[in-house]
Design a protein around this motif. Sequence first.
Motif, short mmCIF file in Angstrom:
data_model
loop_
_atom_site.label_atom_id
_atom_site.label_comp_id
_atom_site.label_asym_id
_atom_site.label_seq_id
_atom_site.Cartn_x
_atom_site.Cartn_y
_atom_site.Cartn_z
N PRO A 284 0.81 -1.29 0.23
CA PRO A 284 0.29 -0.26 -0.31
C PRO A 284 1.03 1.47 0.33
O PRO A 284 0.26 1.99 -0.14
CB PRO A 284 -1.10 0.28 1.38
CG PRO A 284 -1.12 -1.27 1.66
CD PRO A 284 0.56 -2.21 0.96
N ARG A 285 2.25 1.49 0.48
CA ARG A 285 2.93 2.51 0.66
C ARG A 285 4.01 2.29 -0.69
O ARG A 285 4.91 3.07 -0.78
CB ARG A 285 3.82 2.64 2.03
CG ARG A 285 2.11 2.72 2.75
CD ARG A 285 2.73 2.71 3.90
NE ARG A 285 3.66 2.25 4.52
CZ ARG A 285 3.20 1.42 5.62
NH1 ARG A 285 1.61 1.61 6.48
NH2 ARG A 285 4.34 0.69 6.06
N LEU A 286 4.26 1.10 -1.43
CA LEU A 286 5.38 1.10 -2.84
C LEU A 286 4.86 0.91 -3.74
O LEU A 286 3.92 -0.49 -3.91
CB LEU A 286 6.65 0.28 -2.07
CG LEU A 286 7.71 0.23 -2.58
CD1 LEU A 286 8.64 1.40 -2.69
CD2 LEU A 286 8.01 -1.46 -2.34
N LEU A 304 0.69 8.71 -12.34
CA LEU A 304 -0.56 9.21 -12.01
C LEU A 304 -1.68 8.77 -10.70
O LEU A 304 -1.39 9.92 -9.67
CB LEU A 304 -0.69 10.32 -12.58
CG LEU A 304 0.82 11.10 -13.92
CD1 LEU A 304 -0.04 12.38 -14.66
CD2 LEU A 304 1.49 12.28 -12.56
N LYS A 305 -1.88 7.67 -11.22
CA LYS A 305 -3.23 7.54 -10.73
C LYS A 305 -2.82 7.27 -9.21
O LYS A 305 -3.06 7.46 -7.90
CB LYS A 305 -3.84 6.42 -11.38
CG LYS A 305 -4.76 6.94 -11.78
CD LYS A 305 -5.13 5.65 -13.58
CE LYS A 305 -5.22 4.13 -13.20
NZ LYS A 305 -5.82 2.99 -13.87
N THR A 306 -1.10 6.19 -8.84
CA THR A 306 -0.36 6.00 -7.69
C THR A 306 -0.29 7.15 -7.27
O THR A 306 -0.59 7.14 -5.92
CB THR A 306 0.84 5.05 -8.31
OG1 THR A 306 0.65 4.25 -9.49
CG2 THR A 306 0.94 4.47 -6.80
N VAL A 307 0.11 8.23 -8.10
CA VAL A 307 0.68 9.08 -7.17
C VAL A 307 -0.71 10.43 -6.40
O VAL A 307 0.10 10.50 -5.09
CB VAL A 307 1.62 10.30 -8.39
CG1 VAL A 307 1.99 11.64 -7.05
CG2 VAL A 307 2.83 9.69 -8.26
N ALA A 308 -1.59 9.94 -6.42
CA ALA A 308 -2.31 10.24 -6.65
C ALA A 308 -3.37 9.69 -5.09
O ALA A 308 -4.09 10.24 -4.18
CB ALA A 308 -3.72 10.97 -7.69
N PHE A 394 -10.53 10.59 -8.28
CA PHE A 394 -9.87 10.13 -7.10
C PHE A 394 -9.78 8.53 -7.29
O PHE A 394 -10.32 7.59 -8.32
CB PHE A 394 -10.60 10.24 -6.67
CG PHE A 394 -11.37 11.77 -6.20
CD1 PHE A 394 -10.27 13.18 -5.42
CD2 PHE A 394 -12.27 12.18 -6.95
CE1 PHE A 394 -10.58 13.94 -5.64
CE2 PHE A 394 -12.55 13.83 -7.16
CZ PHE A 394 -11.44 14.96 -6.11
N TYR A 395 -8.15 8.50 -6.72
CA TYR A 395 -7.79 7.12 -6.80
C TYR A 395 -7.36 6.53 -5.18
O TYR A 395 -7.26 7.52 -4.28
CB TYR A 395 -6.66 6.91 -7.88
CG TYR A 395 -7.13 7.07 -9.10
CD1 TYR A 395 -7.36 5.78 -9.54
CD2 TYR A 395 -6.93 7.50 -9.86
CE1 TYR A 395 -7.76 5.87 -11.34
CE2 TYR A 395 -7.54 8.77 -11.53
CZ TYR A 395 -8.45 6.81 -11.11
OH TYR A 395 -7.94 6.97 -12.83
N VAL A 396 -7.65 5.33 -4.96
CA VAL A 396 -7.48 4.48 -3.49
C VAL A 396 -6.48 3.48 -3.58
O VAL A 396 -6.55 3.22 -5.01
CB VAL A 396 -8.58 4.66 -2.45
CG1 VAL A 396 -8.94 5.52 -1.79
CG2 VAL A 396 -9.08 3.74 -3.78
N ARG A 397 -5.37 3.43 -2.61
CA ARG A 397 -4.39 2.13 -3.04
C ARG A 397 -5.50 1.03 -2.09
O ARG A 397 -5.64 1.21 -0.64
CB ARG A 397 -3.17 2.86 -2.02
CG ARG A 397 -2.44 2.08 -2.83
CD ARG A 397 -1.53 2.11 -3.60
NE ARG A 397 -0.49 0.50 -3.93
CZ ARG A 397 0.51 0.59 -5.33
NH1 ARG A 397 -0.42 0.88 -6.46
NH2 ARG A 397 0.68 0.11 -4.90
N THR A 402 -3.96 0.05 -7.44
CA THR A 402 -4.11 1.02 -7.51
C THR A 402 -5.78 1.70 -8.34
O THR A 402 -5.75 1.31 -9.45
CB THR A 402 -4.15 2.20 -7.90
OG1 THR A 402 -2.33 2.25 -7.71
CG2 THR A 402 -4.76 4.02 -7.94
N ILE A 403 -7.25 1.32 -7.38
CA ILE A 403 -8.36 1.98 -7.94
C ILE A 403 -8.87 3.05 -7.94
O ILE A 403 -9.13 4.25 -6.61
CB ILE A 403 -8.86 0.18 -7.68
CG1 ILE A 403 -9.05 0.59 -6.20
CG2 ILE A 403 -8.28 -1.38 -7.70
CD1 ILE A 403 -10.23 -0.67 -5.39
N LEU A 404 -9.65 3.20 -8.69
CA LEU A 404 -10.99 4.28 -9.17
C LEU A 404 -11.48 4.26 -7.18
O LEU A 404 -12.36 3.36 -6.25
CB LEU A 404 -12.20 4.58 -10.02
CG LEU A 404 -11.34 5.14 -11.01
CD1 LEU A 404 -12.49 4.93 -11.99
CD2 LEU A 404 -11.53 6.77 -11.14
#
Length: 421
Positions: A284-286, A304-308, A394-397, A402-404
């Motif tokens: 979740p953090r890498l 960029l999705k992962t960064v968000a 918007f995305y979450v881990r 990484t998903i919407l």
Amino acid sequence: MMASERLDVDGLAALVRMCEDVRVRLVLVNEEGQWQLYHGEVLLDASDLDTGEEETWLYPTVAFVARRLRGGLVADLLRGEPVDIDRFRVVVDQQSVHVATEDLRGNQVWIGRTTPWPRTEWTIRRDSTPYRNHGVLVGDASHPSFLTFDQAVSSFLYRRPHDSRATVDQLWRVVRPRRGAWFRKVTVASDRLTVDVEGDDLDDVILELSEPAGSRRLPVEGADSYTFDLPEGLRVESLLIAHRAGEWLDMRHFPAAPYGSDTSVVLEQPELELELLLVDGENPRLECKREIPDKDARTRKKMLKTVAAFASQPEGGTILFGVEDDNLEIVGLTEERSVDEQMRMIGDMIRNKLEPAPACHPRVIKHPYKRIIAVDIPGGTQPCALRDGERLEFYVRRGSSTILASYREIEEGFRQSPGTG
């Protein structure tokens, strides 16, 4: 060090009143001829944060005032009473009565501040953030000019450029140092961890290294260096903590992405960081990327999705460029471009597509044969969006994916943001 007091406004004012004098920084806004408090910062014996300067930046509708004032005077202002400070009659629209308390470990950044020692911060938030376009603030020989009000606030309070993720949304912020026992430096080597302990009150302090498989303790016998042997290296999720009578005094946590911008943690063998980052694989953090996606729009958006997602979660995250994501093979980045150019490319992609743009920190991780770039993305207090044309996504881990984000997750993220509710 006793546990920090959870105070109401009157209790916080009483604490300030006990001080003979305190250092304050006030941001004032002129509303219909009255100088209204926009933000006040109070430092209780916080000499490491005190520049010692008394200054006034005066503009037509805004004033910035730094002074050392009597504790009683500032206590009256905290309680919402109008007070006179030099030429200013300062009034406070004291709508909020909720005081939030935050205990921060040493060398931790919070709203633009870093201190070597731990500290306690009490904040009173505004019920709503007033907006007013003050236009360009034109200074004179004694103070600078600024394009926006927010830039002036960041410069005056923190002496740093404005960060859209660190908007000042507190009416008050009171800072008190906790110098009982604290870590000046933590040195991590392949076979040992050494911590330099300092403090004003080290009696009965216990130093503990807590690992997933157990913990070890050392009694603190004065300001000195203390060493824990690490026959199998530093374990992920280890916690170094100084405590006394059930209360923590200072700490350092070592998750899978342990070091980031914490300058008090020194790697005696820097190549160890890459091993520690990769020990649990993607999580979740890498996130790992073989190369910087500067040409392909699809892979660029995926990054960029992962960064968000990292920027939207409290703990943030790290992206490694130069590492295969499927088997964690260290392949390194191309040397056709300089390191500075590659780090600038990454920063430009993030700034151009994410709202608000997180204050990411690209850096080189030392490796004897390969070029690896890590980008540390700090966690946020509000959701971060990827702009895709006119659409904000918007995305979450979830684990290593990484998903919407769902509508519920987006709504919950904004509800927990400071200044909202």
